[in-house]
Enzyme design. Structure first.
Site, PDB file in Angstrom:
ATOM      1  N   SER A  15     -11.157  -1.886   2.133  1.00 22.85           N
ATOM      2  CA  SER A  15     -10.482  -1.975   3.441  1.00 22.85           C
ATOM      3  C   SER A  15     -10.246  -0.572   3.983  1.00 22.85           C
ATOM      4  O   SER A  15      -9.606   0.238   3.311  1.00 22.85           O
ATOM      5  CB  SER A  15      -9.118  -2.659   3.303  1.00 22.85           C
ATOM      6  OG  SER A  15      -9.277  -3.905   2.686  1.00 22.85           O
ATOM      7  N   ARG A  20       0.833  -1.224   0.000  1.00 21.92           N
ATOM      8  CA  ARG A  20       0.000   0.000   0.000  1.00 21.92           C
ATOM      9  C   ARG A  20       0.863   1.267   0.000  1.00 21.92           C
ATOM     10  O   ARG A  20       0.503   2.284   0.585  1.00 21.92           O
ATOM     11  CB  ARG A  20      -0.954   0.038   1.205  1.00 21.92           C
ATOM     12  CG  ARG A  20      -1.915  -1.123   1.253  1.00 21.92           C
ATOM     13  CD  ARG A  20      -2.867  -1.106   0.060  1.00 21.92           C
ATOM     14  NE  ARG A  20      -3.831  -2.174   0.146  1.00 21.92           N
ATOM     15  CZ  ARG A  20      -3.661  -3.388  -0.425  1.00 21.92           C
ATOM     16  NH1 ARG A  20      -2.564  -3.662  -1.131  1.00 21.92           N
ATOM     17  NH2 ARG A  20      -4.601  -4.306  -0.310  1.00 21.92           N
ATOM     18  N   GLU A  75      -6.095   3.141   5.435  1.00 20.08           N
ATOM     19  CA  GLU A  75      -5.609   2.976   4.062  1.00 20.08           C
ATOM     20  C   GLU A  75      -6.243   4.052   3.163  1.00 20.08           C
ATOM     21  O   GLU A  75      -5.680   4.463   2.161  1.00 20.08           O
ATOM     22  CB  GLU A  75      -6.032   1.574   3.590  1.00 20.08           C
ATOM     23  CG  GLU A  75      -5.676   1.256   2.175  1.00 20.08           C
ATOM     24  CD  GLU A  75      -6.044  -0.183   1.788  1.00 20.08           C
ATOM     25  OE1 GLU A  75      -5.787  -1.116   2.566  1.00 20.08           O
ATOM     26  OE2 GLU A  75      -6.583  -0.353   0.690  1.00 20.08           O
TER      27      GLU A  75
END
Ligand SMILES: Cc1cc2nc3c(=O)[nH]c(=O)nc-3n(C[C@H](O)[C@H](O)[C@H](O)COP(=O)(O)OP(=O)(O)OC[C@H]3O[C@@H](n4cnc5c(N)ncnc54)[C@H](O)[C@@H]3O)c2cc1C
Length: 346
Positions: A233, A163, A329
Protein backbone atom coordinates in the site's frame (compact mmCIF):
# COMPACT_ATOMS: atom_id res chain seq x y z
CA UNK A 1 29.84 14.16 -5.09
CA UNK A 2 28.99 10.99 -6.97
CA UNK A 3 28.56 7.82 -4.92
CA UNK A 4 27.79 5.26 -7.62
CA UNK A 5 29.38 2.35 -5.84
CA UNK A 6 26.88 -0.17 -4.49
CA UNK A 7 23.50 -0.72 -6.12
CA UNK A 8 20.49 -0.87 -3.81
CA UNK A 9 18.27 -2.41 -6.51
CA UNK A 10 18.06 -5.83 -4.84
CA UNK A 11 17.70 -4.26 -1.39
CA UNK A 12 14.38 -2.47 -2.05
CA UNK A 13 11.19 -4.15 -3.29
CA UNK A 14 10.37 -1.20 -5.57
CA UNK A 15 13.51 -2.24 -7.46
CA UNK A 16 14.74 1.36 -7.69
CA UNK A 17 18.31 1.42 -8.95
CA UNK A 18 19.74 3.88 -6.43
CA UNK A 19 23.29 3.60 -5.12
CA UNK A 20 24.91 3.82 -1.68
CA UNK A 21 28.47 4.55 -0.63
CA UNK A 22 28.61 1.18 1.10
CA UNK A 23 26.45 -1.77 2.13
CA UNK A 24 27.13 -4.07 5.11
CA UNK A 25 25.11 -7.15 5.95
CA UNK A 26 24.86 -7.30 9.75
CA UNK A 27 24.09 -10.74 11.16
CA UNK A 28 24.69 -9.78 14.79
CA UNK A 29 24.58 -6.77 17.09
CA UNK A 30 28.39 -6.98 17.10
CA UNK A 31 28.50 -6.46 13.33
CA UNK A 32 26.27 -3.42 13.62
CA UNK A 33 28.56 -2.13 16.33
CA UNK A 34 31.64 -2.99 14.26
CA UNK A 35 34.12 -0.38 13.31
CA UNK A 36 32.13 0.23 10.10
CA UNK A 37 29.16 1.77 11.92
CA UNK A 38 31.39 3.66 14.30
CA UNK A 39 33.53 4.91 11.39
CA UNK A 40 30.41 6.18 9.61
CA UNK A 41 29.27 8.00 12.75
CA UNK A 42 32.78 9.45 13.25
CA UNK A 43 32.89 10.66 9.61
CA UNK A 44 29.38 12.14 9.99
CA UNK A 45 28.35 9.85 7.15
CA UNK A 46 24.60 9.07 6.99
CA UNK A 47 23.65 5.54 8.02
CA UNK A 48 20.51 3.59 7.19
CA UNK A 49 19.31 0.28 8.57
CA UNK A 50 17.19 -1.84 6.24
CA UNK A 51 15.30 -5.10 6.60
CA UNK A 52 14.02 -6.07 3.16
CA UNK A 53 13.47 -2.55 1.88
CA UNK A 54 9.77 -3.37 1.41
CA UNK A 55 8.54 -0.11 2.89
CA UNK A 56 11.03 2.38 1.46
CA UNK A 57 11.30 4.52 -1.64
CA UNK A 58 14.77 5.74 -2.62
CA UNK A 59 14.38 9.22 -4.13
CA UNK A 60 18.07 9.58 -5.00
CA UNK A 61 21.35 7.79 -4.43
CA UNK A 62 21.98 7.42 -0.70
CA UNK A 63 25.20 9.23 0.26
CA UNK A 64 25.97 6.97 3.18
CA UNK A 65 26.35 3.46 4.53
CA UNK A 66 23.43 0.99 4.42
CA UNK A 67 23.31 -1.81 7.01
CA UNK A 68 21.11 -4.80 6.16
CA UNK A 69 19.74 -6.29 9.37
CA UNK A 70 20.09 -10.07 9.43
CA UNK A 71 20.24 -10.68 13.21
CA UNK A 72 18.78 -14.18 13.47
CA UNK A 73 17.48 -16.52 16.15
CA UNK A 74 14.09 -17.72 17.39
CA UNK A 75 13.53 -19.11 20.88
CA UNK A 76 10.22 -20.36 22.27
CA UNK A 77 9.17 -20.69 25.92
CA UNK A 78 5.94 -22.31 27.06
CA UNK A 79 3.88 -20.78 29.89
CA UNK A 80 0.47 -21.87 31.16
CA UNK A 81 -1.66 -19.98 28.66
CA UNK A 82 0.72 -19.02 25.86
CA UNK A 83 3.88 -19.51 23.84
CA UNK A 84 6.44 -16.75 24.30
CA UNK A 85 8.73 -16.13 21.34
CA UNK A 86 11.94 -14.11 21.31
CA UNK A 87 12.96 -13.36 17.71
CA UNK A 88 16.04 -11.71 16.23
CA UNK A 89 15.13 -8.58 14.25
CA UNK A 90 16.63 -9.93 11.01
CA UNK A 91 14.36 -13.00 10.75
CA UNK A 92 11.92 -12.99 7.82
CA UNK A 93 8.39 -12.11 8.98
CA UNK A 94 6.58 -14.47 6.60
CA UNK A 95 8.93 -17.36 7.38
CA UNK A 96 8.21 -16.78 11.07
CA UNK A 97 4.45 -16.99 10.37
CA UNK A 98 5.01 -20.25 8.43
CA UNK A 99 7.30 -21.81 11.05
CA UNK A 100 4.96 -21.03 13.94
CA UNK A 101 2.06 -22.70 12.13
CA UNK A 102 4.15 -25.76 11.24
CA UNK A 103 4.92 -26.13 14.95
CA UNK A 104 1.25 -25.75 15.94
CA UNK A 105 1.53 -22.18 17.27
CA UNK A 106 -1.36 -20.07 16.00
CA UNK A 107 -2.01 -16.33 16.03
CA UNK A 108 0.04 -14.92 13.14
CA UNK A 109 -1.92 -16.47 10.24
CA UNK A 110 -3.74 -13.22 9.26
CA UNK A 111 -0.34 -11.55 8.88
CA UNK A 112 0.99 -14.09 6.35
CA UNK A 113 2.91 -12.97 3.26
CA UNK A 114 3.72 -9.49 4.56
CA UNK A 115 7.24 -8.92 3.26
CA UNK A 116 9.97 -7.62 5.53
CA UNK A 117 11.96 -8.53 8.59
CA UNK A 118 10.68 -9.04 12.12
CA UNK A 119 12.50 -5.94 13.41
CA UNK A 120 10.56 -3.67 11.05
CA UNK A 121 7.15 -5.06 12.02
CA UNK A 122 6.70 -2.85 15.14
CA UNK A 123 7.74 0.36 13.33
CA UNK A 124 4.52 0.86 11.39
CA UNK A 125 2.66 -1.81 13.42
CA UNK A 126 2.13 -4.04 10.40
CA UNK A 127 -1.44 -5.13 9.97
CA UNK A 128 -3.69 -7.05 7.65
CA UNK A 129 -7.09 -8.77 7.65
CA UNK A 130 -8.16 -7.53 11.09
CA UNK A 131 -4.93 -8.27 13.02
CA UNK A 132 -1.93 -6.07 13.69
CA UNK A 133 1.50 -6.57 15.26
CA UNK A 134 0.32 -4.93 18.50
CA UNK A 135 -2.15 -7.79 19.04
CA UNK A 136 0.67 -10.30 19.51
CA UNK A 137 3.50 -8.07 20.75
CA UNK A 138 4.94 -8.57 24.24
CA UNK A 139 8.03 -6.33 23.93
CA UNK A 140 10.51 -4.75 21.50
CA UNK A 141 14.26 -4.64 22.25
CA UNK A 142 16.19 -1.61 21.04
CA UNK A 143 19.81 -0.49 21.08
CA UNK A 144 20.79 3.17 21.39
CA UNK A 145 23.35 4.11 18.75
CA UNK A 146 24.82 6.89 20.86
CA UNK A 147 26.14 4.82 23.76
CA UNK A 148 25.21 1.30 22.50
CA UNK A 149 23.11 0.60 25.59
CA UNK A 150 20.03 -1.58 25.24
CA UNK A 151 16.46 -1.23 26.43
CA UNK A 152 13.29 -3.36 26.42
CA UNK A 153 10.00 -1.56 25.65
CA UNK A 154 6.88 -3.46 26.69
CA UNK A 155 3.83 -3.35 24.46
CA UNK A 156 2.08 -0.59 26.48
CA UNK A 157 5.18 1.62 25.97
CA UNK A 158 5.15 1.18 22.19
CA UNK A 159 2.07 3.43 21.56
CA UNK A 160 0.84 1.27 18.70
CA UNK A 161 -1.89 2.60 16.44
CA UNK A 162 -2.85 2.33 12.78
CA UNK A 163 0.52 2.36 10.94
CA UNK A 164 2.15 4.12 13.88
CA UNK A 165 4.21 3.46 16.98
CA UNK A 166 6.77 5.08 19.23
CA UNK A 167 9.38 3.96 16.63
CA UNK A 168 7.95 6.54 14.21
CA UNK A 169 8.62 9.42 16.60
CA UNK A 170 10.43 9.19 19.98
CA UNK A 171 12.58 6.25 18.85
CA UNK A 172 12.84 7.17 15.17
CA UNK A 173 16.47 8.22 15.01
CA UNK A 174 19.51 6.87 16.79
CA UNK A 175 17.99 3.49 17.67
CA UNK A 176 18.03 0.02 16.20
CA UNK A 177 15.43 -2.64 16.89
CA UNK A 178 17.39 -5.79 17.70
CA UNK A 179 14.68 -8.29 18.70
CA UNK A 180 10.98 -8.60 19.44
CA UNK A 181 8.99 -10.70 21.88
CA UNK A 182 5.62 -12.17 20.92
CA UNK A 183 2.89 -13.85 23.00
CA UNK A 184 0.81 -16.40 21.09
CA UNK A 185 -2.14 -17.51 23.18
CA UNK A 186 -2.90 -21.23 23.44
CA UNK A 187 -6.61 -20.44 23.50
CA UNK A 188 -6.64 -19.50 19.80
CA UNK A 189 -9.65 -17.62 18.45
CA UNK A 190 -9.82 -17.01 14.69
CA UNK A 191 -10.11 -13.38 13.58
CA UNK A 192 -12.57 -13.47 10.69
CA UNK A 193 -13.93 -9.91 10.85
CA UNK A 194 -12.48 -8.99 7.44
CA UNK A 195 -15.18 -9.32 4.77
CA UNK A 196 -13.25 -11.86 2.68
CA UNK A 197 -12.73 -14.14 5.69
CA UNK A 198 -16.35 -14.12 6.85
CA UNK A 199 -17.28 -17.19 4.82
CA UNK A 200 -15.06 -19.31 7.11
CA UNK A 201 -16.86 -21.07 9.97
CA UNK A 202 -15.37 -19.84 13.30
CA UNK A 203 -16.35 -23.13 14.99
CA UNK A 204 -14.45 -25.42 12.64
CA UNK A 205 -11.83 -23.30 10.86
CA UNK A 206 -8.16 -24.10 11.56
CA UNK A 207 -5.25 -21.61 11.70
CA UNK A 208 -3.84 -23.28 8.57
CA UNK A 209 -7.10 -22.65 6.65
CA UNK A 210 -7.04 -18.98 7.64
CA UNK A 211 -3.37 -18.82 6.55
CA UNK A 212 -4.15 -20.42 3.18
CA UNK A 213 -7.14 -18.13 2.57
CA UNK A 214 -5.07 -15.04 3.42
CA UNK A 215 -2.21 -16.18 1.15
CA UNK A 216 -4.61 -16.86 -1.74
CA UNK A 217 -6.29 -13.45 -1.35
CA UNK A 218 -2.98 -11.63 -1.19
CA UNK A 219 -1.58 -13.47 -4.21
CA UNK A 220 -4.67 -12.58 -6.26
CA UNK A 221 -4.50 -8.83 -5.69
CA UNK A 222 -1.04 -7.75 -4.50
CA UNK A 223 1.85 -7.97 -6.97
CA UNK A 224 4.82 -10.12 -5.97
CA UNK A 225 7.83 -7.77 -5.73
CA UNK A 226 10.01 -10.51 -7.26
CA UNK A 227 8.17 -9.87 -10.53
CA UNK A 228 6.71 -6.34 -10.21
CA UNK A 229 8.47 -3.74 -8.07
CA UNK A 230 6.24 -2.24 -5.37
CA UNK A 231 6.06 -1.46 -1.65
CA UNK A 232 2.54 -2.70 -0.90
CA UNK A 233 0.00 0.00 0.00
CA UNK A 234 1.54 3.31 -1.02
CA UNK A 235 -0.90 5.48 0.95
CA UNK A 236 -2.49 5.11 4.39
CA UNK A 237 -6.27 4.85 4.73
CA UNK A 238 -7.34 8.38 5.79
CA UNK A 239 -9.20 8.84 9.09
CA UNK A 240 -12.08 11.31 9.13
CA UNK A 241 -14.49 12.45 11.81
CA UNK A 242 -17.94 10.93 12.08
CA UNK A 243 -19.63 14.19 10.97
CA UNK A 244 -17.39 14.47 7.86
CA UNK A 245 -18.04 10.77 7.15
CA UNK A 246 -21.82 11.17 7.40
CA UNK A 247 -21.90 13.81 4.63
CA UNK A 248 -19.17 12.09 2.65
CA UNK A 249 -20.77 8.65 2.63
CA UNK A 250 -24.16 10.11 1.71
CA UNK A 251 -22.55 11.66 -1.37
CA UNK A 252 -20.30 8.66 -2.12
CA UNK A 253 -22.08 5.57 -0.81
CA UNK A 254 -19.90 3.12 -2.78
CA UNK A 255 -16.60 4.10 -1.12
CA UNK A 256 -15.61 1.35 1.37
CA UNK A 257 -14.90 2.45 4.96
CA UNK A 258 -14.04 0.95 8.35
CA UNK A 259 -15.17 1.98 11.81
CA UNK A 260 -12.28 2.65 14.24
CA UNK A 261 -12.38 1.96 17.99
CA UNK A 262 -12.09 5.71 18.77
CA UNK A 263 -15.34 6.48 16.89
CA UNK A 264 -13.55 7.85 13.81
CA UNK A 265 -14.12 6.47 10.34
CA UNK A 266 -11.33 5.24 8.11
CA UNK A 267 -11.97 5.58 4.38
CA UNK A 268 -10.46 3.07 1.99
CA UNK A 269 -7.61 4.90 0.21
CA UNK A 270 -7.71 2.26 -2.52
CA UNK A 271 -11.45 2.88 -2.95
CA UNK A 272 -10.88 6.64 -3.34
CA UNK A 273 -8.15 6.15 -5.97
CA UNK A 274 -10.20 3.55 -7.80
CA UNK A 275 -13.18 5.91 -7.88
CA UNK A 276 -10.97 8.43 -9.74
CA UNK A 277 -10.48 5.75 -12.43
CA UNK A 278 -6.73 5.75 -11.94
CA UNK A 279 -6.04 2.00 -12.13
CA UNK A 280 -3.36 1.48 -14.77
CA UNK A 281 -2.53 5.25 -14.92
CA UNK A 282 1.18 5.69 -15.78
CA UNK A 283 3.85 8.33 -15.22
CA UNK A 284 7.23 7.37 -16.75
CA UNK A 285 8.04 3.88 -15.50
CA UNK A 286 5.57 4.10 -12.59
CA UNK A 287 1.93 3.00 -12.67
CA UNK A 288 -1.12 2.47 -10.46
CA UNK A 289 -1.49 -1.33 -10.25
CA UNK A 290 -4.49 -2.45 -12.28
CA UNK A 291 -5.70 -5.03 -9.72
CA UNK A 292 -5.33 -2.85 -6.60
CA UNK A 293 -5.37 0.95 -6.86
CA UNK A 294 -3.54 1.43 -3.55
CA UNK A 295 -0.37 -0.15 -4.93
CA UNK A 296 2.00 1.90 -7.09
CA UNK A 297 4.32 -0.22 -9.20
CA UNK A 298 7.61 0.00 -11.03
CA UNK A 299 6.79 -1.22 -14.54
CA UNK A 300 10.53 -1.53 -15.20
CA UNK A 301 13.22 1.10 -14.99
CA UNK A 302 11.18 3.56 -12.91
CA UNK A 303 13.18 6.12 -10.94
CA UNK A 304 12.23 7.27 -7.46
CA UNK A 305 11.15 10.52 -9.14
CA UNK A 306 8.71 8.67 -11.45
CA UNK A 307 7.02 7.12 -8.40
CA UNK A 308 6.90 10.54 -6.68
CA UNK A 309 5.38 12.22 -9.75
CA UNK A 310 2.71 9.52 -9.94
CA UNK A 311 2.03 9.69 -6.18
CA UNK A 312 1.66 13.48 -6.37
CA UNK A 313 -0.77 13.18 -9.28
CA UNK A 314 -2.86 10.52 -7.51
CA UNK A 315 -2.95 12.53 -4.27
CA UNK A 316 -4.10 15.71 -6.10
CA UNK A 317 -6.79 13.87 -8.09
CA UNK A 318 -8.20 12.33 -4.92
CA UNK A 319 -8.18 15.74 -3.19
CA UNK A 320 -9.91 17.42 -6.16
CA UNK A 321 -12.59 14.74 -6.21
CA UNK A 322 -13.15 14.24 -2.47
CA UNK A 323 -11.34 17.00 -0.53
CA UNK A 324 -9.34 14.28 1.25
CA UNK A 325 -5.53 14.46 1.20
CA UNK A 326 -3.80 11.07 1.27
CA UNK A 327 -0.56 10.53 3.19
CA UNK A 328 2.08 8.04 2.10
CA UNK A 329 2.64 4.92 4.18
CA UNK A 330 6.02 4.27 2.53
CA UNK A 331 9.21 5.80 4.04
CA UNK A 332 11.01 8.20 1.68
CA UNK A 333 14.81 8.00 1.68
CA UNK A 334 16.77 10.92 0.30
CA UNK A 335 20.53 11.25 -0.14
CA UNK A 336 21.04 11.97 3.58
CA UNK A 337 18.36 9.74 5.10
CA UNK A 338 14.64 9.52 5.73
CA UNK A 339 12.55 12.63 4.98
CA UNK A 340 8.93 13.64 5.50
CA UNK A 341 6.99 12.10 2.56
CA UNK A 342 4.16 14.63 2.67
CA UNK A 343 6.62 17.50 2.14
CA UNK A 344 7.93 15.74 -0.96
CA UNK A 345 4.61 15.18 -2.69
CA UNK A 346 2.78 18.44 -1.86
C1 LIG B 1 3.93 -6.64 -1.57
C2 LIG B 1 3.89 -5.92 -0.24
C3 LIG B 1 2.82 -6.11 0.61
C4 LIG B 1 2.78 -5.47 1.86
N1 LIG B 1 1.71 -5.67 2.68
C5 LIG B 1 1.66 -5.07 3.89
C6 LIG B 1 0.56 -5.31 4.77
O1 LIG B 1 -0.36 -6.07 4.47
N2 LIG B 1 0.54 -4.68 5.97
C7 LIG B 1 1.56 -3.85 6.35
O2 LIG B 1 1.49 -3.30 7.47
N3 LIG B 1 2.62 -3.61 5.54
C8 LIG B 1 2.70 -4.20 4.32
N4 LIG B 1 3.76 -3.97 3.49
C9 LIG B 1 4.83 -3.02 3.92
C10 LIG B 1 6.07 -3.74 4.51
O3 LIG B 1 6.06 -5.10 4.19
C11 LIG B 1 6.13 -3.59 6.03
O4 LIG B 1 6.13 -2.24 6.39
C12 LIG B 1 7.39 -4.27 6.60
O5 LIG B 1 7.31 -4.33 8.00
C13 LIG B 1 8.68 -3.57 6.19
O6 LIG B 1 9.75 -4.42 6.55
P1 LIG B 1 11.20 -4.26 5.97
O7 LIG B 1 12.08 -5.16 6.76
O8 LIG B 1 11.21 -4.48 4.51
O9 LIG B 1 11.50 -2.74 6.31
P2 LIG B 1 12.36 -1.72 5.46
O10 LIG B 1 11.58 -1.29 4.27
O11 LIG B 1 13.71 -2.30 5.20
O12 LIG B 1 12.50 -0.50 6.47
C14 LIG B 1 11.37 0.31 6.75
C15 LIG B 1 11.80 1.41 7.73
O13 LIG B 1 12.18 0.84 8.97
C16 LIG B 1 13.52 1.14 9.31
N5 LIG B 1 14.09 -0.09 9.90
C17 LIG B 1 14.14 -1.32 9.33
N6 LIG B 1 14.62 -2.21 10.20
C18 LIG B 1 14.91 -1.53 11.35
C19 LIG B 1 15.42 -1.92 12.62
N7 LIG B 1 15.77 -3.17 12.90
N8 LIG B 1 15.58 -0.94 13.56
C20 LIG B 1 15.23 0.34 13.30
N9 LIG B 1 14.72 0.75 12.12
C21 LIG B 1 14.56 -0.17 11.15
C22 LIG B 1 14.17 1.52 7.99
O14 LIG B 1 15.30 2.37 8.19
C23 LIG B 1 13.03 2.18 7.26
O15 LIG B 1 12.88 3.52 7.70
C24 LIG B 1 3.84 -4.60 2.24
C25 LIG B 1 4.93 -4.42 1.37
C26 LIG B 1 4.96 -5.07 0.14
C27 LIG B 1 6.14 -4.89 -0.77
Amino acid sequence: MSCRQYSLKIWNTFGINAYANNITIADSIDTILSCRWKQSVKKNEPTLLLGEGSNVLFLHDFHGHVFINRIKGISVTEVADAWLLHIGAGESWHQLVRKTLIHGLAGLENLALIPGRVGSAPIQNIGAYGVDFATVCEYVDIMFLTDYSQKRLYVHECCFGYRKSVFKNTYKNGYVITAVGLRLKKNWQPVLSYSQLRHLDPKTVTPREVYQTVCAMRRSKIPDPKHIGNAGSFFKNPSVTMSFANDFLTQHPTIPYFLKNNGEIMLSAGGLIDHCALKGYRVGGAAVYDKQALVLINTGGASGQDIINLARFVRRRVAEEFNVWLEPEVCFISSQGEIDPVEVIV
